[in-house]
Design a protein around this motif. Structure first.
Motif, PDB file in Angstrom:
ATOM      1  N   GLU A 267       0.841  -1.188   0.000  1.00 27.84           N
ATOM      2  CA  GLU A 267       0.000   0.000   0.000  1.00 27.84           C
ATOM      3  C   GLU A 267       0.885   1.251   0.000  1.00 27.84           C
ATOM      4  N   PRO A 268       0.343   2.427  -0.339  1.00 28.99           N
ATOM      5  CA  PRO A 268       1.152   3.656  -0.307  1.00 28.99           C
ATOM      6  C   PRO A 268       1.841   3.829   1.045  1.00 28.99           C
ATOM      7  N   GLY A 280      10.184   7.554  11.358  1.00 31.66           N
ATOM      8  CA  GLY A 280       8.757   7.662  11.098  1.00 31.66           C
ATOM      9  C   GLY A 280       8.361   6.828   9.899  1.00 31.66           C
ATOM     10  N   VAL A 281       7.316   6.021  10.055  1.00 33.33           N
ATOM     11  CA  VAL A 281       6.799   5.212   8.955  1.00 33.33           C
ATOM     12  C   VAL A 281       5.287   5.340   8.960  1.00 33.33           C
ATOM     13  N   GLY A 282       4.718   5.585   7.790  1.00 32.80           N
ATOM     14  CA  GLY A 282       3.269   5.690   7.695  1.00 32.80           C
ATOM     15  C   GLY A 282       2.746   5.076   6.410  1.00 32.80           C
ATOM     16  N   VAL A 283       1.560   4.489   6.483  1.00 35.93           N
ATOM     17  CA  VAL A 283       0.883   4.010   5.282  1.00 35.93           C
ATOM     18  C   VAL A 283      -0.496   4.657   5.235  1.00 35.93           C
ATOM     19  N   GLY A 284      -1.026   4.808   4.026  1.00 31.25           N
ATOM     20  CA  GLY A 284      -2.329   5.447   3.890  1.00 31.25           C
ATOM     21  C   GLY A 284      -2.968   5.107   2.564  1.00 31.25           C
ATOM     22  N   LYS A 285      -4.103   5.725   2.301  1.00 28.57           N
ATOM     23  CA  LYS A 285      -4.793   5.504   1.037  1.00 28.57           C
ATOM     24  C   LYS A 285      -4.099   6.237  -0.109  1.00 28.57           C
ATOM     25  N   SER A 286      -3.291   7.217   0.219  1.00 26.44           N
ATOM     26  CA  SER A 286      -2.538   7.975  -0.777  1.00 26.44           C
ATOM     27  C   SER A 286      -1.153   8.244  -0.225  1.00 26.44           C
ATOM     28  N   TYR A 288       0.169  11.115  -0.035  1.00 26.14           N
ATOM     29  CA  TYR A 288       0.000  12.320   0.783  1.00 26.14           C
ATOM     30  C   TYR A 288      -0.331  11.932   2.223  1.00 26.14           C
ATOM     31  N   GLU A 289      -1.307  11.043   2.384  1.00 29.87           N
ATOM     32  CA  GLU A 289      -1.701  10.601   3.725  1.00 29.87           C
ATOM     33  C   GLU A 289      -0.573   9.833   4.400  1.00 29.87           C
ATOM     34  N   ALA A 290       0.134   8.996   3.619  1.00 32.47           N
ATOM     35  CA  ALA A 290       1.242   8.232   4.186  1.00 32.47           C
ATOM     36  C   ALA A 290       2.339   9.162   4.700  1.00 32.47           C
ATOM     37  N   TYR A 291       2.651  10.230   3.938  1.00 34.80           N
ATOM     38  CA  TYR A 291       3.680  11.162   4.389  1.00 34.80           C
ATOM     39  C   TYR A 291       3.236  11.904   5.639  1.00 34.80           C
ATOM     40  N   GLU A 292       1.983  12.324   5.691  1.00 33.18           N
ATOM     41  CA  GLU A 292       1.496  13.013   6.890  1.00 33.18           C
ATOM     42  C   GLU A 292       1.732  12.163   8.132  1.00 33.18           C
ATOM     43  N   LYS A 293       1.452  10.864   8.018  1.00 34.70           N
ATOM     44  CA  LYS A 293       1.639   9.968   9.159  1.00 34.70           C
ATOM     45  C   LYS A 293       3.113   9.783   9.502  1.00 34.70           C
ATOM     46  N   ALA A 294       3.946   9.628   8.471  1.00 35.80           N
ATOM     47  CA  ALA A 294       5.387   9.471   8.720  1.00 35.80           C
ATOM     48  C   ALA A 294       5.947  10.711   9.404  1.00 35.80           C
TER      49      ALA A 294
END
Length: 515
Positions: A267-268, A280-286, A288-294
């Motif tokens: 996933e993204p 920092g590591v993040g996954v998201g629907k996009s 953009y969302e993944a970077y916000e979380k990271a």
């Protein structure tokens, strides 16, 4: 001495016609073979066939043509030896002063995904390396060229002095032996792998230099960046740098660490790395969302870090990325709008990667680590787990959301220096404890970093708990689920501690030490 006769036989014919034409104009007699001879003749360059020198035809589909005393005596004769001179005269043999050879394209052949074994074997050059080695050994008298980049230097010296300098011949000879050693290393590696013996009694590796680096980890250390032949398209060594200053030694190591983590996710996903550990590591629907979380995972440590994404960077994401100082952004690509935004930052490096192989089914490679006086070799850790691989060992089973966070944390913790603890929540890391001498110490660091977010989080540990103290510290902080390998003689102590606090704990049966 002067260069009077040259033997030319090349697979890569870049620049060879112009080079030989000028040699001929300088009075050098040119001997050649096969396709090279045909090309030179077609282009009007005077050339003598190898059979006219050896008195023997090229035979066996060209497999035997230069393996002849008339060739190798001309290369190996010691010119200031009266005995050698007498033997050459007695046998009617002539000297060869210059050899220009490059080899059958073995690397290019085995790079083909559907290459047949027979084709690979047929592209093992025999005569070429033999001539190169003969000439290089006798570099006191013979010039040898294996790289078209050296044509101009050789011509310049012949024009000026009629011969190359000893210094140049020594440099060219060293280059030849590096070239033939690399060629043989590729062949031995290919055959070892075909025979199912990737760790043989002798392990020879070869790498090609991409660039010199300003320095290593510290300014007093020399360093360079090399690439393994046939490196994959989704590796840092084949990335295209679109913008920014040159990579440093530390940049390269950090970027590689970020890339290995981001490839874990289908996933993204976005990964931020500092000093080879994820901050920092993040996954998201996009993306953009993944970077916000990271970013939100650790907005302090990401400053000056490396960011890797497994999707193309778009305009909206670029607008977020530009707001902080980052050393590198790696991604499969950048939209033009994103490039317009990010290239306004002078020093940031933008790296475009080839097609990324994502998820848990990636092929393992062998990793070489140098030690003082030797090296150790192991397969890369590409092992992954699914829900079906997990063993629930506590009274309470993890919820569906807890399972999701446990598996997310497990993908990250394998890339954190041991002892490693990762806290995950809402598809992002909220705390990372790395490289401590005891596991509870790593847990305390991760818990402190998470702060209030630790409530209801999932904890991943790269190795088993030697006792129940880490579980207790996690439970008191608010962790509700744990994933770990299991396998300690005191597993039951950890299990009972988890049951005491109502924590759901699963075992993977696999550890992920990273030293």
């Amino acid at each position: 001495m002067s260069i009077k006769r040259a033997l030319v036989s090349v697979s890569d014919k870049t620049g060879i016609v112009d080079f030989c034409r000028e040699l001929s104009q300088l009075g050098v007699e040119i001997i050649s073979t096969g396709g090279t001879k045909n090309l030179l003749s077609k282009e009007g360059v005077p050339v003598i066939g190898i059979s006219d020198v050896t008195g023997f035809p090229e035979i066996l589909d060209g497999r035997v043509k230069t393996l002849h005393p008339a060739v190798h005596s001309g290369l190996l004769a010691v010119r200031d030896s009266a005995e050698h001179q007498a033997q050459m005269k007695e046998l009617g043999l002539d000297y060869i002063d210059l050899v220009v050879v490059n080899l059958y394209p073995f690397q290019e052949t085995i790079a083909k995904p559907d290459v047949a074994y027979e084709d690979a074997i047929e592209n093992i050059d025999i005569g070429g390396p033999t001539m190169l080695r003969s000439a290089a050994k006798n570099h006191a008298f013979v010039s040898v060229v294996v790289d078209s980049d050296d044509y101009s230097k050789v011509l310049e010296e012949i024009r000026s002095e009629g011969d190359t300098t000893l210094e140049t011949r020594k440099r060219l000879a060293a280059k030849v032996f590096r070239h033939t050693a690399a060629y043989d290393a590729l062949i031995s590696d290919y055959l070892s792998n075909v025979n199912g013996d990737p760790l043989p009694e002798r392990f020879t590796v070869t790498y090609e230099k991409l660039q010199d680096l300003r320095y290593g980890e510290n300014p007093h250390q020399k360093a360079a960046f090399y690439r393994k032949p046939l490196a994959g398209a989704d590796t840092l060594t084949t990335a295209e740098q679109l913008h920014g200053k040159e990579l440093s030694y530390n940049n390269i190591n950090d970027a590689n660490a970020a890339l290995q983590i981001v490839k874990e996710f289908e996933e993204p996903a976005v990964v931020a790395v500092k000093h080879m550990n994820p901050c920092g590591v993040g996954v998201g629907k996009s993306i953009y969302e993944a970077y916000e979380k990271a970013y939100q995972a650790d907005p302090v440590s990401i400053f000056g870090g490396i960011v890797a994404a497994n999707r193309i960077i778009d305009e909206d994401t670029a607008n977020l990325l530009k707001d902080i100082f980052l050393e590198i952004i790696l991604a499969p690509g950048f939209t033009q709008e994103a490039l317009d935004i990010l290239t306004k930052k002078k020093n940031i490096r933008l790296l475009k990667l080839g097609g990324l192989e994502l998820g848990g089914d990636r092929k393992s490679q062998f990793v070489v680590t140098s030690i003082d006086g030797g090296m150790v070799i192991q397969e890369s850790d590409t092992h992954s787990v699914t829900e079906a691989d997990l063993k629930v060992v506590t009274d309470r089973k993890p919820t569906e959301e807890e399972l999701k966070q446990l598996l997310f944390g497990w993908k990250v913790v394998k890339h954190v220096k041991s002892n490693a603890i990762v806290l995950a929540k809402d598809d992002m890391t909220i705390g990372v404890g790395a490289g401590q001498m005891n596991r509870v110490g790593s847990a305390k660091i991760a818990i402190e970093q998470a702060g209030d977010k630790v409530q209801g989080s999932a904890l991943a540990s790269d190795a088993f708990f030697p006792m129940g103290d880490t579980v207790e510290a996690a439970a008191k902080a608010g962790v509700t689920a744990i994933i770990q390998p299991g396998g300690s003689v005191k597993d039951e102590e950890s299990i009972q501690m988890a049951n005491k606090y109502g924590i759901a704990m699963v075992f993977t049966g696999v550890r992920h030490f990273k030293h």
